[in-house]
Design a protein around this motif. Structure first.
Motif, PDB file in Angstrom:
ATOM      1  N   ASN A   1      -5.331   2.552  -2.698  1.00 29.37           N
ATOM      2  CA  ASN A   1      -4.991   1.240  -2.160  1.00 29.37           C
ATOM      3  C   ASN A   1      -6.281   0.436  -2.071  1.00 29.37           C
ATOM      4  OD1 ASN A   1      -2.178   1.856  -1.625  1.00 29.37           O
ATOM      5  ND2 ASN A   1      -2.931   3.140   0.052  1.00 29.37           N
TER       6      ASN A   1
ATOM      7  N   LYS B   1       0.815  -1.208   0.000  1.00 25.41           N
ATOM      8  CA  LYS B   1       0.000   0.000   0.000  1.00 25.41           C
ATOM      9  C   LYS B   1       0.851   1.262   0.000  1.00 25.41           C
ATOM     10  CE  LYS B   1      -4.186  -1.848   2.059  1.00 25.41           C
ATOM     11  NZ  LYS B   1      -5.224  -1.659   3.096  1.00 25.41           N
TER      12      LYS B   1
ATOM     13  N   ASN C   1      -8.138   4.467   0.716  1.00 24.60           N
ATOM     14  CA  ASN C   1      -8.318   3.017   0.816  1.00 24.60           C
ATOM     15  C   ASN C   1      -9.706   2.646   0.310  1.00 24.60           C
ATOM     16  OD1 ASN C   1      -5.764   2.473   2.103  1.00 24.60           O
ATOM     17  ND2 ASN C   1      -6.622   3.401   3.958  1.00 24.60           N
TER      18      ASN C   1
END
Length: 416
Positions: free
Chosen positions: A119, A71, A77
Motif C-alpha cells: 500500500n 488499501k 505500507n
C-alpha cells in the motif's frame, strides 16, 4: 482480430520476423518491444502484423484518471516521495525536451503491478530535474523521510533523476539512521518512451522497500535487458554511462543484491543492515559551502587559492592515482588547513583507494594536513564533508568523522 497497443504480435518485414509487444508510436512506424527489453521501429508500408496474444485486461495502459485502490490488508505500507527526474517525466512534443510532469500518484496509476507489492502513501517533495538539486533540498528530503518512518512507513521510495542520484543517496545515508529500507529509483528514459525502464525499476524498488534491507540504496536496471535490477549501497554507487539502462554500478564494493524480474526474487550478494537493527534518528545539518576540485596536469593552484579565500568551509580534491597533486599545491593545502578549512584527498581513478604514504609527494600532502579519503568516491566525500561540518565545527573532530566509516562509504579492502 486487429492488433492493439499492448498485444503480443509478430511483424514480418523484408524477409525478417520479429516478435514482441506492440507499443505506442508517434510516427508512421510500428514500434515493437522485444523480449530483451529493447525496442525497434519498422516502417508500416513494408510490414505485415500477426496478432499472437491479446494484452491482459486491466494490466496495461490504465486510464490516468482512475483512482488508486483502497488499501489492502497484510501488505506493507510504503511512502513514495517524489522529487521529479526522468521517472516522473514525459516528452513535451512541442519542443522535444523531457520535462518533469508526473507525480507519484501518476506513477502508481501507470504501473498497476505495484499494487500487488504494498500500500502506498504519496508525497511530492519537489518536481525538478536532478541537475537542479541542492544541499538544502537534501535536508528537506531527509526530514520528509524521517517523518514518514516516524509515522509508521514500512519502507520509503524516493523517485529521483539519475544524473545526481548518487549525491542524494549519499546525503540520505549520512543524515538518516533508518530501521527500514530507503530506496532511490529513477529511469534513464521517460515514461512515455517505448524503451522506458521506469516500470521495471519501480517494481524492483518497491520489492526492496518491502524487504528487510534497512539501508539507503539505489535500485536500477542491472543489465541492458529486462531481467534484473541491482541493489546498490547509497554510498558506493556511481552512474557510469550517460544513457544505458544499466548505467549504475557499485564501486569498490559488491552490490547488496539483485532483484530478479519478473519473479521479484531478491538474491543477496553481500552483507547489509537488517530491518529493525537501527533506531530511527535524523542528523540533517549540512554545511553547503564546500567544493570539489579536480586536479589536472599542469593545473594552477589558483583554484585552491580561490576556494580557500572565498568563504568555503571545506575542500575535496580529486587528485591523481593514489591521491596526488602538483608540489606547488602543497603549501596552499597547508595554508587552508591552518586556516581551519579541512582538505580531503580523493582519487580520479574509479577503483582503488587513496594512499599518500607511498611517494614523497603524498607524504608531503599528509604533512600539510590533508585527510586521506580512503576509497570514498569523490562525490561521496564532498557530501560527507558537508555533513561532517554540519555535525562539528572543530577541524580535528571533522577529521575524525571523515576517517570513520558511517554508512558503508569506507571499505577495508578494495580488491573487488
Amino acid at each position: 482480430m486487429q492488433a492493439e497497443v499492448g498485444d503480443k504480435v509478430r511483424v514480418e518485414s523484408k524477409g525478417m520476423q520479429y516478435e514482441g509487444i506492440l507499443m505506442p508510436s508517434q510516427t508512421r512506424s510500428i514500434v515493437l518491444k522485444l523480449k530483451n527489453g529493447y525496442n525497434i521501429g519498422i516502417r508500416q508500408e513494408s510490414a505485415s502484423v500477426t496478432l499472437l496474444e491479446k494484452k491482459e485486461e486491466n494490466k496495461i495502459h490504465k486510464p490516468i484518471s482512475e483512482p488508486i485502490k483502497i488499501k489492502k490488508e497484510k501488505l506493507p505500507n510504503i511512502s513514495i516521495l517524489s522529487t521529479g527526474g526522468t521517472i516522473a517525466s514525459k516528452i513535451d512534443y512541442r519542443t522535444g525536451a523531457v520535462t518533469s510532469q508526473f507525480s507519484a500518484e501518476d506513477i502508481l496509476r501507470a504501473i498497476p503491478e505495484l499494487e500487488d507489492i504494498a500500500n502506498y502513501n504519496c508525497r511530492m517533495i519537489y518536481s525538478i530535474l536532478s541537475e537542479n538539486m541542492r544541499p538544502s533540498y537534501w535536508s528537506e528530503l531527509a526530514r520528509a523521510v524521517y517523518e514518514e518512518i516516524k509515522n509508521g512507513a514500512d519502507g520509503i521510495i524516493v523517485t529521483h533523476g539519475t544524473d545526481t542520484m548518487m549525491y542524494t543517496a549519499a546525503a540520505l545515508s549520512f543524515m538518516v539512521e533508518t530501521p527500514v529500507p530507503i530506496v532511490l529509483v529513477g529511469s534513464q528514459r521517460s515514461a512515455d518512451r517505448p524503451s522506458s525502464d521506469n516500470a521495471m525499476n519501480a517494481v524492483c524498488a518497491a520489492t526492496v522497500a518491502a524487504s528487510d534491507i534497512a539501508e539507503v540504496c539505489v535500485v536500477m536496471h542491472g543489465s541492458t535487458s529486462d531481467d534484473f535490477c541491482t541493489i546498490h549501497r547509497g554510498t558506493k554507487v556511481r552512474k557510469m554511462h550517460t544513457s544505458r539502462r544499466d548505467a549504475f554500478q557499485s564501486i569498490n564494493a559488491k552490490p547488496i543484491g539483485r532483484v530478479e524480474y519478473p519473479s521479484r526474487e531478491i538474491k543477496m550478494l553481500s552483507g547489509y543492515v537488517k530491518r529493525g537493527e537501527k533506531k530511527l534518528a535524523l542528523h540533517d545539518k549540512l554545511e553547503p559551502k564546500c567544493a570539489l576540485i579536480k586536479y589536472a596536469t599542469g593545473a594552477s593552484s589558483e583554484s585552491l587559492l580561490f576556494h580557500s579565500g572565498s568563504g568555503y568551509k571545506g575542500i575535496v580534491i580529486e587528485g591523481t592515482g593514489l591521491g596526488h597533486v602538483s608540489t606547488e599545491w602543497i603549501p596552499h593545502i597547508k595554508n587552508a588547513v591552518e586556516a581551519g578549512i579541512p582538505v580531503v584527498m580523493t582519487s580520479q581513478c574509479i577503483y582503488g583507494r587513496v594512499c599518500d604514504r607511498v611517494y614523497d609527494t603524498g607524504r608531503d600532502i599528509l604533512k600539510a594536513g590533508a585527510i586521506e579519503g580512503e576509497d570514498i568516491l569523490p562525490e561521496v566525500a564532498l557530501v560527507k564533508l558537508m555533513w561532517a561540518l554540519g555535525q562539528a565545527a572543530d577541524i580535528e573532530k571533522v577529521r575524525e568523522i571523515m576517517r570513520t566509516g558511517i554508512a558503508g562509504e569506507i571499505t577495508r579492502s578494495t580488491c573487488i
